[in-house]
Design an enzyme around this catalytic site. Structure first.
Site, mmCIF file in Angstrom:
data_model
loop_
_atom_site.group_PDB
_atom_site.id
_atom_site.type_symbol
_atom_site.label_atom_id
_atom_site.label_comp_id
_atom_site.label_asym_id
_atom_site.label_seq_id
_atom_site.Cartn_x
_atom_site.Cartn_y
_atom_site.Cartn_z
ATOM 1 C CB VAL A 1 50.854 25.838 -15.193
ATOM 2 C CG1 VAL A 1 50.041 26.562 -14.124
ATOM 3 C CG2 VAL A 1 52.321 26.198 -15.082
ATOM 4 C CB CYS A 2 46.941 22.053 -13.379
ATOM 5 S SG CYS A 2 47.656 21.120 -12.007
ATOM 6 C CB ALA A 3 44.002 24.588 -10.065
#
Length: 371
Positions: free
Chosen positions: A67-69
């Site tokens: 998960v990232c932004a």
């Protein structure tokens, strides 16, 4: 993996390991949570030279989600993990922005004379909104800015949205109420004491109002309940459900300071919770506009509890001394929501940020409750 798939895992309490590659401050502020969700944070820039060091923290017997932004960084890290021998690895499509915007519809129950009430759970933000449906008509309450979700859902179940209501002027998220009303030609209702600075027309929602939808006369009765804002208004639907807005939550009570008037409004908050709500039936099912922690979700993913149960279990409803209550409310306030002043001005119609600006304004955790 889509936000919908992640939501299903959270609600069904499935196991999932998440590698969150955002920076530490963003991760500490806000992350994906669930009963069987394990999350490990390792910033993206620490992994660019290789993922060998982080591999010791990642299980091989469970699905792994990176998960990232926004998505891009997680794609690269997921590919690196796959090349390092991890096969059951995915990335979150759209990143945490997509997670923040996902709405999961849950049926709460049926209405006595036909019809249903649905709760839209925004797991990534803690927002809860509602649709009351009867005889082919629908009312939407405390909607988010993802307006197409409500319109498409109403179309899917064969209902026409005829009324849109906000329990108060929101400060933590951008309301989609006015936009839904414009798209569907519905009536938009807003408490007038919260609307003194709005730039658009609305129907004043006041204590004693009865908004009727459908020919079966399912009434949405408005109960003036100030405290979170001076205009906060609760709704009693079908003599069975209490939509409490941001006044009362399952595990806490609403904060009175988002217009800078905590000392002025704390008395109104106590009056609403300790007198107005006490006069209501303990059997009413409380449906708030937010939840604070993932443990508030029921097994079906809904957030709901009987009012009598909350009077027995919610600490905010069991402080006999007025001074102690005032001290608890004004002295235990979390940080203000991200961009809350800009969000309030957007909901007043004073500013019109574009979609990307609205996304940025809303990023972060829900902070509508007293701790």
């Amino acid at each position: 993996m889509t936000a919908t798939e992640v939501a299903n895992r959270v609600i069904n309490k499935n196991e999932l390991f998440i590698l969150d590659v955002r920076n530490q401050s963003e991760f500490k502020d806000w992350k994906i949570e669930g009963e069987n969700i394990e999350v490990f944070n390792s910033p993206y820039f620490d992994l660019l030279d290789g993922v060998e060091e982080v591999m010791v923290h990642i299980p091989t017997d469970r699905e792994v989600l990176v998960v990232c932004a926004k998505e891009g960084s997680s794609v690269l890290i997921a590919e690196m993990l796959y090349e390092a021998g991890l096969t059951a690895v995915s990335y979150l499509k759209g990143g945490m922005k997509a997670w923040s915007e996902h709405l999961e519809p849950v049926k709460i129950g049926d209405l006595d004379k036909g019809g249903s009430i649905y709760q839209f759970v925004r797991l990534g933000k803690g927002c809860l909104s509602y649709m009351v449906v009867t005889n082919g008509e629908a009312a939407v309450i405390d909607s988010t800015r993802m307006t197409d979700v409500y319109i498409d859902f109403a179309d899917h179940i064969g209902a026409q949205i005829t009324h849109v209501l906000d329990t108060h002027l929101h400060a933590d998220h951008i309301s989609g109420g006015r936009q839904i009303a414009e798209k569907t030609n519905a009536t938009y209702w807003l408490p007038p004491k919260d609307a003194t600075e709005v730039t658009f027309e609305y129907q004043p929602l006041e204590g004693g109002n009865v908004v009727t939808i459908g020919n079966t006369a399912i009434d949405i009765q408005a109960l003036y309940s100030p405290g979170h804002t001076i205009g906060s208004t609760s709704f009693v639907v079908d003599h069975k459900y209490l939509l409490s807005g941001d006044i009362l939550f399952i595990d806490s009570i609403g904060r009175p300071d988002l217009a800078g008037l905590a000392e002025d409004w704390v008395g109104d908050l106590r009056e609403t919770l300790y007198r107005r709500y006490r006069e209501l039936s303990d059997e009413l099912i409380v449906l708030p506009s937010h939840f604070m922690i993932i443990e508030e979700l029921n097994n079906d993913g809904s957030v709901a509890k009987k009012l009598g149960t909350l009077f027995a279990e919610n600490h905010g409803l069991n402080i006999a001394d007025d001074k102690e209550f005032r001290s608890m409310v004004t002295g235990n306030l979390p940080p203000q929501p991200n961009a809350y002043q800009e969000i309030r001005e957007t909901n007043m119609g004073k500013i019109t940020p574009d979609n990307e600006q609205q996304r940025e304004m809303e990023i972060g955790p829900n902070r509508c409750a007293v701790r």
